[in-house]
Design an enzyme around this catalytic site. Structure first.
Site, PDB file in Angstrom:
ATOM      1  N   ASP A 299      -8.062   4.557  -1.875  1.00  0.00           N
ATOM      2  CA  ASP A 299      -7.517   3.423  -1.133  1.00  0.00           C
ATOM      3  C   ASP A 299      -6.897   2.444  -2.120  1.00  0.00           C
ATOM      4  O   ASP A 299      -7.588   1.969  -3.035  1.00  0.00           O
ATOM      5  CB  ASP A 299      -8.633   2.739  -0.339  1.00  0.00           C
ATOM      6  CG  ASP A 299      -8.114   1.719   0.675  1.00  0.00           C
ATOM      7  OD1 ASP A 299      -7.035   1.134   0.430  1.00  0.00           O
ATOM      8  OD2 ASP A 299      -8.771   1.512   1.705  1.00  0.00           O
TER       9      ASP A 299
ATOM     10  N   CYS B 180       0.817  -1.213   0.000  1.00  0.00           N
ATOM     11  CA  CYS B 180       0.000   0.000   0.000  1.00  0.00           C
ATOM     12  C   CYS B 180       0.856   1.271   0.000  1.00  0.00           C
ATOM     13  O   CYS B 180       0.515   2.265  -0.670  1.00  0.00           O
ATOM     14  CB  CYS B 180      -0.961   0.005   1.177  1.00  0.00           C
ATOM     15  SG  CYS B 180      -0.163  -0.125   2.792  1.00  0.00           S
TER      16      CYS B 180
ATOM     17  N   HIS C 139      -1.805   0.350   7.498  1.00  0.00           N
ATOM     18  CA  HIS C 139      -2.336   0.703   6.170  1.00  0.00           C
ATOM     19  C   HIS C 139      -2.056   2.176   5.883  1.00  0.00           C
ATOM     20  O   HIS C 139      -1.782   2.962   6.793  1.00  0.00           O
ATOM     21  CB  HIS C 139      -3.840   0.424   6.118  1.00  0.00           C
ATOM     22  CG  HIS C 139      -4.418   0.430   4.734  1.00  0.00           C
ATOM     23  ND1 HIS C 139      -3.776  -0.159   3.675  1.00  0.00           N
ATOM     24  CD2 HIS C 139      -5.575   0.966   4.222  1.00  0.00           C
ATOM     25  CE1 HIS C 139      -4.522  -0.011   2.573  1.00  0.00           C
ATOM     26  NE2 HIS C 139      -5.610   0.674   2.898  1.00  0.00           N
TER      27      HIS C 139
END
Length: 542
Positions: free
Chosen positions: A476, A324, A455
């Site tokens: 996201d 991520c 995250h």
């Protein structure tokens, strides 16, 4: 009536008392009640009992009584008998008295001598033998001294062997010369036992500590290995290995044709060779679609601020579960590459693939940026699945001469663990002039990198509702392309925005960090920031 002062016998007259004393207490044979010694008179028996049958720890008292018996005897036998009687227990009197019948004056011959056989005890023969053995001694004193010398010797020191005249002198000697050795046997035993108990307790404690350290070491190793797996540092390979492995799984499950596998593998190898992302996870045009939507709909929105143009990148087979941070950097860089203000810093650059981003961060470490962060990741990212966060993003941007800052919202600033100060900061970043601005404001500000535990995401705008509440618009990397492409439709539905909108109540992690781009650095400023990164600090709010 007269009572005998020795044995308590009562007689009717003084002549009877004299006869009683003569027969019972003066001439009759006396037997020791403890060792059956016989053949001695009463005074000698008193001396024998006093010396032979008292406890050893009363030695001094016995000596005094022996001296009293030895030197306190007078010609008056009655006085001598009375002096001894005070220290003889009742059993002696009983033994002395019970051996003879009661004698009265009338039973004696006129010459006053004893001739009746009843007046002799059964030990008469033994008594005579004892008396014969002592005939060579001149008097009673010699007998007493013989007994005393036989039974007692001068006290000897048990530690050094010195002999003293009496026990009192010996006691003084021991206390003064051997005070350090006066522990009693019981105390010595107790001390030895205490020492053994202490040694055993220490051994048990050491064993317990060893087991505890072993268990702690095992748990630490398990946690370390877990963290290594979680953060991609377990030497299980990096992006390339994971991509190939996951594609093979898809083929084995029948969800990918072998020809598709080989085509994707070839594309991946080409992308890795040139260091540029293949664009297979990219979705472009979303910001333009959002502008159209807010212009024509969103009646509940009072005002909205959008970042400069940005592409969405999502995770793939090669970085699923750990990529991520890299994908958010790709989003941020895609926006900077569309902004002419950053052309000088990013000249000739394209959005890199993940292995290339890893290589770029390693190069920044080699330049001297963030040595602590480099050490934590073993100075290596390529070939691993290591996570990156706000510090690595800041290091990489600064090495590219991109001016940015880290802001650490290290604790909640609202009820129920919320972070309203975070929302207010982002609003101030995008909206320099709030009043008088149009409903939809397309700013030239790049998106914001948003990090929290486990995250990271990219903030591309912020809404202000008519009730003055704030709502972030967030890309996201975990959202796949098929979902993001729904935002490109001309008739975008409100439900499609649900995946982008994040209200204050949606962000409740303990800590958030942001990286916000603010311009371009000069070469001197880059050097200064590299030096400052030796001890990495961040602005904290609150």
């Amino acid at each position: 009536m007269l009572s005998c002062d020795i044995c308590g016998e009562t007689v009717s007259s003084e002549p009877d008392m004299k006869a009683h004393l003569l027969i019972v207490h003066m001439e009759n044979e006396v037997i020791c009640p403890f060792c059956k010694l016989s053949g001695v008179n009463y005074d000698e028996m008193c001396f024998h009992i006093e010396t032979a049958h008292f406890e050893q720890n009363e030695l001094e008292r016995n000596f005094e009584r022996i001296n009293t018996v030895q030197y306190g005897i007078s010609d008056n036998r009655k006085d001598s008998s009375l002096q001894c009687r005070a220290d003889i227990n009742s059993s002696v009197h009983s033994a002395c008295a019970s051996n003879q019948p009661k004698i009265s004056a009338q039973s004696l011959p006129k010459d006053g001598t004893l001739k009746h056989k009843d007046f002799y005890s059964e030990n008469l023969t033994e008594s005579r033998k004892f008396l014969k053995s002592t005939e060579k001694q001149s008097d009673r004193t010699k007998i007493k001294e013989s007994i005393y010398e036989t039974m007692y010797s001068p006290p000897e020191c048990p530690f050094c062997g010195k002999i003293e005249d009496n026990s009192q002198d010996m006691e003084t000697h021991v206390k003064t010369k051997h005070a350090d050795l006066l522990d009693t046997p019981l105390e010595g035993v107790n001390r030895v036992q205490c020492s053994r108990d202490l040694e055993l307790a220490q051994q048990l404690q050491q064993e317990e500590d060893r087991k505890r350290r072993s268990e702690e070491s095992r748990q630490e190793m398990e946690e370390f290995q877990k963290l290594q797996r979680q953060y991609g540092l377990d030497n299980s390979g990096g992006y390339k290995q994971q991509q190939l492995r996951n594609m093979e799984i898809e083929v084995n499950r029948g969800r990918m044709h072998p020809s598709e596998f080989h085509r994707r593998k070839a594309d991946m190898m080409e992308s890795l060779a040139i260091g540029v992302d293949d664009g297979k996870t990219k979705t472009s045009g979303i910001m333009e679609a959002l502008y159209r939507y807010y212009q024509n709909a969103a009646t509940d929105v009072r005002r909205v601020w959008l970042s400069a143009g940005v592409d969405h990148f999502h995770s793939s087979f090669g970085d699923k579960g750990w990529g991520c941070g890299y994908r958010n950097f790709q989003m941020l860089l895609s926006s900077l590459l569309q902004n002419d203000a950053y052309d000088d810093s990013l000249k000739g650059m394209s959005v890199p693939c993940i292995p290339k981003i890893q290589s770029m961060i390693e190069d920044a470490w080699k330049e001297g940026f963030d040595p602590q962060g480099a050490s934590q990741l073993n100075d290596k990212l390529q070939g691993t699945k290591a996570w990156i966060g706000a510090c690595e993003i800041y290091t990489l941007l600064t090495s590219l001469r991109i001016k940015c800052r880290i802001v650490d919202f290290h604790k909640s600033t609202g009820p129920l663990g919320t972070h309203p100060r975070l929302f207010e900061w982002i609003l101030s970043y995008y909206a320099s002039e709030r009043e008088g601005s149009p409903k939809v404001v397309c700013t030239s500000k790049p998106p914001i990198y948003l990090q929290h535990q486990g995250h990271s995401r990219t903030v591309v705008g912020i809404e202000e509702k008519k009730n003055r509440t704030l709502c972030l618009l967030v890309f996201d990397p975990g959202c796949p392309s098929r979902e993001m492409q729904k935002l490109l439709k001309h008739d975008m539905e409100v439900s499609s925005l649900k995946q982008l909108r994040k209200f204050v109540g949606n962000l409740k992690h303990k800590q958030y960090q942001i990286v916000a781009v603010e311009g371009v650095l000069s070469s001197e400023e880059k050097i200064a920031r590299r030096q400052a990164s030796q001890v990495f600090t961040a602005e904290k709010i609150p």
